[in-house]
Design an enzyme around this catalytic site. Structure first.
Site, mmCIF file in Angstrom:
data_model
loop_
_atom_site.group_PDB
_atom_site.id
_atom_site.type_symbol
_atom_site.label_atom_id
_atom_site.label_comp_id
_atom_site.label_asym_id
_atom_site.label_seq_id
_atom_site.Cartn_x
_atom_site.Cartn_y
_atom_site.Cartn_z
ATOM 1 N N GLU A 32 100.416 -35.969 33.944
ATOM 2 C CA GLU A 32 99.294 -36.844 34.261
ATOM 3 C C GLU A 32 99.589 -37.731 35.458
ATOM 4 O O GLU A 32 98.710 -37.976 36.295
ATOM 5 C CB GLU A 32 98.913 -37.689 33.038
ATOM 6 C CG GLU A 32 98.106 -36.939 31.981
ATOM 7 C CD GLU A 32 98.931 -36.060 31.058
ATOM 8 O OE1 GLU A 32 100.184 -36.040 31.218
ATOM 9 O OE2 GLU A 32 98.356 -35.396 30.175
ATOM 10 N N HIS B 80 95.004 -40.276 19.152
ATOM 11 C CA HIS B 80 93.921 -39.436 19.681
ATOM 12 C C HIS B 80 92.525 -39.929 19.307
ATOM 13 O O HIS B 80 91.587 -39.139 19.291
ATOM 14 C CB HIS B 80 94.051 -37.999 19.159
ATOM 15 C CG HIS B 80 95.231 -37.238 19.662
ATOM 16 N ND1 HIS B 80 96.496 -37.430 19.191
ATOM 17 C CD2 HIS B 80 95.335 -36.252 20.597
ATOM 18 C CE1 HIS B 80 97.343 -36.601 19.804
ATOM 19 N NE2 HIS B 80 96.667 -35.877 20.654
HETATM 20 C C1 TPP Z 1 100.615 -36.499 27.613
HETATM 21 C C2 TPP Z 1 99.736 -35.518 26.932
HETATM 22 N N1 TPP Z 1 98.919 -34.749 27.671
HETATM 23 C C3 TPP Z 1 98.128 -33.836 27.099
HETATM 24 C C4 TPP Z 1 98.127 -33.658 25.733
HETATM 25 C C5 TPP Z 1 97.176 -32.659 25.076
HETATM 26 N N2 TPP Z 1 97.929 -31.488 24.591
HETATM 27 C C6 TPP Z 1 98.284 -31.364 23.300
HETATM 28 S S1 TPP Z 1 99.172 -29.989 23.007
HETATM 29 C C7 TPP Z 1 99.073 -29.531 24.630
HETATM 30 C C8 TPP Z 1 99.721 -28.270 25.088
HETATM 31 C C9 TPP Z 1 101.164 -28.287 24.818
HETATM 32 O O1 TPP Z 1 101.762 -27.097 25.181
HETATM 33 P P1 TPP Z 1 103.269 -26.839 24.811
HETATM 34 O O2 TPP Z 1 104.078 -28.030 25.182
HETATM 35 O O3 TPP Z 1 103.653 -25.556 25.432
HETATM 36 O O4 TPP Z 1 103.289 -26.754 23.231
HETATM 37 P P2 TPP Z 1 102.558 -25.707 22.307
HETATM 38 O O5 TPP Z 1 101.245 -26.283 21.960
HETATM 39 O O6 TPP Z 1 102.442 -24.429 23.056
HETATM 40 O O7 TPP Z 1 103.428 -25.568 21.113
HETATM 41 C C10 TPP Z 1 98.351 -30.455 25.369
HETATM 42 C C11 TPP Z 1 98.069 -30.351 26.808
HETATM 43 C C12 TPP Z 1 98.977 -34.494 24.983
HETATM 44 N N3 TPP Z 1 99.024 -34.422 23.648
HETATM 45 N N4 TPP Z 1 99.773 -35.393 25.599
#
Ligand code: TPP
Ligand code: TPP
Ligand code: MG
Ligand code: MG
Lengths: 345, 346, 345, 346
Positions: free
Chosen positions: C72, C141
């Site tokens: 971000e 959230h």
């Molecule tokens: C700082 C932040 N940005 C965005 C999000 C929204 N978000 C939740 S899970 C996710 C994807 C995460 O991907 P990854 O780290 O690969 O984990 P996975 O879900 O694949 O296990 C996002 C963008 C968040 N929770 N926190």
């Protein structure tokens, strides 16, 4: 004998600067409790840019007075993790203005983990930060941001205005089982290169003592107008009260000392007496401290209220040049004017 | 080399975790069909299930003790199970019940079990700094506990993770960073967000060791984690470990996955680390009936937990006002349920 | 002929969900101006987790509807840089609750660069973010954080409550030369899996139009009590007003629509008429929006004020389980109770 | 190979920058002696001088055009001078005058000159994201402009920088990151805050090229920057470049530097890149008198700027209320100086 008494007297009634008082409390807690340590940028060899750790390295060494990388998210978050493991870290954010580089750790972790765990986890840490302007450090280094921290739940927010309070509140902050944001005003610290006004240097007992959170201090009793304030502006308000006294306006000055918890009782009682409320702070005017104090009185004491004034930084970033910085940071005259205006109503 | 009893333990944990996710999926969708309404059904809120990630939780946590700290991200169940988090109270938490780990205040992204030093955060990569803090505490106290931060491959672009690598390295902290690479961050494939194929490559920039396990295989992960956790425990500093896993379900329940090629999803389902481990067990001479018994025990444990959880009372609305502080200030009426609270439902 | 008229009528008076209306404005601006582009996580192929970019990828491609790393700070800051170069980026923070990972770019750069440059630099960008609870997504959230953004100077803060407003305010946001924080409430978007209440889906003209910032909308005229609110709670307040009408309490409902600038005139005029002020929001109660509205009326219209009530989230993080989330987020009954109480006074 | 006229340009820029800092130091300390009071004297606020950093500004900016963007950190003067920022208005800004670049609102850490696309931020590493944004804009508009983010070696542990490396790499942006390694971050030596000796090593973790110039030498920096800026301009993506410089003065004026070993300070003063470049000029056959003329021109330019600046009027206090917005909302009375403002001095 006489000599000993005198030195005892001195011992309990030495005058200290706010920074010495704050450091004394930290040193005491560190001596008493191995789990207390301090992390920050330039807190070790430098002793803190604003003297917040001055002298501590000598006694406690680099393991307990830790310089850290310029990685606020990492080290404030490390304090959260260490606190959850039962230690009592103090993490310093050099200027409160930098909160944005570590705010997720401060707010989504430090402040919320206790609640999100249903109380099974505590986060007994202190986040210290220097606040305030008056020395032309411009928009990224001059704010107090009181309202920002006070608005978001989960943090206790402490703003000392004197050496005596700084020490007692720091003892309380370190011993408290919750995250405490301890905001010290640079202009009050008594730093060699940034002369403090007269007020913050006070007598300070050598022994440890605590000041409970949520107890505002009536710095001056008065019948006519209630002035609620904190930090640097306690001293400016007291100065204003002196000059107003010459005009037969008797101002009561209340130093909030902590914003969370907020001692609304003391404020309401005072307004019940004076009927006139002036709120003064060094944060932005809108959606902040001044609004909250006014609203909390209006809610429960509307009938008492005859006049309301707010004195704060207008909603502009802090400008650099002297005439403009002076314009936006409330001074003694601004406070006196507001009190006069409230008194006239 | 891993012994058969450890293989067996991991297997049972993984089956538990898989069955747990399948059962939660059922429970979650109950009431959300045919029209998916996130507010309906017995489990409220978002739900990120970890089916296909089991080898990571089991392979890493096999090396951990209760006094070791784990921080998990938004997809935490398999890790929690492997770390020994109380399954019943965790389930009650997911169902939002009073006896949940967090009394229903946290939910599935905020599981905390101090008994086994387990914590979560729903903010990407923000579990890393508290993990290095736990490592710092261990070091200061001169214990040999370690801390492990789990994160997804989508999290390796986040400052919180990158800063933590550096701070762990410069302070030689007993920390392991485990990146679970499931190829996706919600709808974003890894190659869209970073040029690096191997996330462990990040380690080089901070001078800590990095390793990647390319196959979704519990034994390979176990071996790599053994080295990494051992290094931390022996006082030799942090490691970055990336492990390949698979996302068998959507990012969260309700994810249409329309961005995801069918082949990708099908492939994820084929490479099943649980089946693979069962084969390993057989290769070690474990009988099919024994394996079957493991499966049954795991299933029973899950059913019991879910049943127990669903039987638990809902929290009292007034409880919402407690637990902001461990040491509540006496003057703060807002968190006192007996006080008049205009924002409440009293 | 009749048929054509009807379809024209339809064309201007189609009912749209808030998300469709918002997307329509973005698409229009992107067609008109090559310098507009959108960055965020899952905004391309996914179309935005809360439908904020649904369908845009097809028309504009990955170059202008850009998925970005989960960084971000980097991508919001990139928007700042692109805006200073004269482009008109829109950057999406998926949930407003994540502000802490990018707050320095949001606040110390995006919001302050215009002032710190003495006006020689403009930052014409929009920061969109989903806000709000009611679906049990817990403490990290579910927040609105209205007060946090409104308190800090340098950002215009927009909170639409209907499709009509969402479109007009978005047109204005993209065309504005200043940074605009556009906070859309998830529950109002009309997302398939999160049913919206009836109110936000409204008739929306096909053509572009703007709604100026700083003009509150009187949603319902009333004589007895002024209710000031925004976002989701506009609809809850309107529902409360309906039921209060049966009790012969005539509530005036004001939708602020923007917090910065704040239309205090409309609020004051209304209170001058009713004498009773109830402020309702979905942010934390203390040091926030409700306090500001009360204080701004108390300052200039104290004589008019006979009763004040605040209805907001008590100062606790948002809990997960339904009974507790319902407890802390104000509902129609809470609002009705507060209006009754103000009316009684 | 660098030609003599470019060497000469760089030399004059560097002498200008050095003399500028020396003169600012004098002006700043005027009124702050014997007792140092940060609020006294003609220049308000903190002051971070860049004496010893000149080779970096000159060597890098030699390759830049007005339409290229530069973001600088809290120690920006040498970079601003090399980028062609209006010296008079910049000086007026530092003195807090009405005709300053920012009308006195910004000060020395917030110098903005849109004519040459120069900006600053006083927050460590937070100039990096806007720089990648400028690069992104150039790419989208299909121009061949580039963006350069300058930062200190203390900033390479900050998330903003690390995230920016990744985003620049994955989007192949025309950006150069220049790390000025002066061995110190205020009182913290590099080895206390990172395990990596060569900051350019960070690049490897994100698959972008990294290079380090080990000597504080304008020509070496020029050469390395030529490659990096050329790569960006040719559409071949970002580069991380670290250059060795020296901090000849304290971190800020008033810094007692008691943490700094005397030898370190002495060594910094010896390795003078300006003297080195003068030798290069002589080696290229440039006469001493020509060099001397350069010096004089540079000094004159500085004196003129300072004199001009000190003659400029102070801003009107009421101006403080303007410029929050480019398009001020009509309803906002707080930024209207004619309205009643309780927080002001009217
Ligand atoms: C700082 C932040 N940005 C965005 C999000 C929204 N978000 C939740 S899970 C996710 C994807 C995460 O991907 P990854 O780290 O690969 O984990 P996975 O879900 O694949 O296990 C996002 C963008 C968040 N929770 N926190
Ligand atoms: C996020 C943030 N943290 C801390 C500071 C305070 N600070 C200002 S300069 C500085 C040291 C910077 O060191 P370096 O990056 O090496 O640059 P140098 O001063 O050596 O040129 C620090 C810690 C800041 N401005 N921003
Ligand atoms: Mg993933
Ligand atoms: Mg440095």
């Amino acid at each position: 004998m006489a000599q000993q008494e005198e030195s005892e007297q001195q011992a309990t009634e030495r005058s200290l600067t706010m920074s010495r008082a704050m450091v004394e409390a930290i040193a005491h807690e560190m001596r008493e409790n191995d789990e207390v340590f301090y992390m920050g940028e330039d807190v070790a060899d430098y002793g803190g840019i604003f003297d917040s750790t001055d002298g501590l390295l000598d006694e406690f060494g680099h393991d307990r007075i830790m310089d850290v990388p310029i990685s606020e998210t990492a080290y404030i978050g490390a304090a959260v993790g260490a606190a959850q493991a039962g230690m009592r870290p103090i993490a310093e954010l050099m200027f409160v203005d930098f909160f944005g580089v570590g705010m997720d750790q401060i707010y989504n972790q430090m402040a919320k983990n206790t609640y999100m765990s249903g109380g099974s986890v505590s986060v007994p840490m202190v986040l210290t930060a220097a606040v305030g302007g008056t020395y032309n450090d411009a928009a990224q280094h001059s704010q107090t941001l009181y309202g920002t921290f006070a608005h978001l739940p989960g943090m206790k927010v402490v703003v000392p205005s004197t050496a005596y309070d700084a020490k007692g509140l720091m003892h309380n902050a370190i011993r408290d089982d919750d995250p405490v944001v301890y905001l010290f005003h640079k202009r009050l610290m008594g730093i060699g290169w940034m002369p403090a006004p007269d007020g913050p240097k006070t007598g300070v007992p050598k022994d440890d003592y605590t000041i409970p959170f949520g107890s505002a201090d009536v710095k001056r009793e008065g019948e006519d107008v209630t002035v609620v304030t904190l930090g640097l502006h306690v001293h400016r308000a007291l100065d204003a009260a002196e000059s107003l006294a010459d005009e037969d306006i008797d101002a009561e000055i209340i130093d909030l000392r902590t914003l969370v918890p907020l001692d609304t009782d003391t404020v309401r009682e005072s307004v019940a007496k004076t009927g006139r409320l002036v709120v003064v702070d060094e944060d932005y005017r809108s959606f902040g401290v001044t609004g909250e104090i006014v609203a909390s009185v209006a809610e429960d004491g509307l009938a008492d209220l005859e006049a309301v004034e707010r004195v704060a930084v207008p909603d502009v970033p802090i400008p650099y040049a002297r005439p403009m910085e002076d314009e936006v940071i409330p001074d003694t005259d601004d406070i006196a004017d507001a009190v006069r205006s409230a008194h006239r109503t | 080399m891993v012994g058969v009893s450890e293989l067996h333990e991991m297997y049972e944990e993984m089956v538990t975790a898989r069955h747990y996710e399948e059962r939660l999926q059922e429970e979650y969708l109950d009431g959300k069909q045919p029209a998916f309404d996130i507010s309906a059904g017995p489990i409220p809120g978002e739900l990120h299930l970890a089916a296909g990630h089991e080898a990571s939780g089991a392979g890493v946590c096999q090396h951990l003790r209760d006094d070791d700290t784990v921080t998990a991200p938004h997809r935490p169940h398999h890790i929690a199970i492997a770390k020994g988090v109380d399954l019943k109270r965790m389930t009650a938490e997911i169902f939002g019940r009073e006896t949940g780990l967090s009394k229903g205040k946290g939910g599935h992204m905020h599981l905390f079990d101090p008994d086994v030093n387990f914590a979560c955060s729903g903010i990407i990569a923000e579990g890393c700094p508290p993990a290095i803090g736990a490592g710092l505490a261990a070091k200061k106290r001169n214990t040999d506990s370690v801390a492990v931060a789990f994160l997804g491959e989508g999290a390796i672009d986040q400052g919180a993770f990158l800063e933590s690598l550096n701070m762990a390295a410069v302070h030689d902290l007993p920390v392991v960073f485990v990146v679970e690479d499931n190829d996706w961050a919600i709808s974003m494939p890894k190659e869209r967000v970073t040029d690096v194929e191997n996330g462990a490559q990040r380690a080089g920039g901070f001078d800590l060791p990095g390793a990647r396990v390319d196959v979704d295989d519990a034994v390979s992960i176990y071996d790599a984690a053994k080295e990494a956790v051992g290094r931390a425990r022996d006082g030799n500093g942090p490691t970055l470990l990336e492990v390949q896993v698979h996302r068998r379900m959507g990012h969260f329940m309700g994810d249409p996955e329309s961005y995801r090629p069918d082949e990708d999803k099908a492939a994820a389902e084929q490479r099943d680390s649980i089946e693979r481990l069962a084969e390993d067990l057989r290769a070690h001479g474990v009988e099919d009936t024994t394996i079957q018994e493991s499966r049954e025990r795991a299933h029973e444990r899950v059913e019991e937990a879910i049943e127990w959880a669903k039987d638990q009372p809902e929290p009292d609305p007034a409880d919402a006002h407690d637990d902001v502080f461990s040491n509540p200030p006496s003057g703060v009426t807002e968190s006192d349920p007996s006080a008049e609270v205009t924002g409440g439902d009293d």
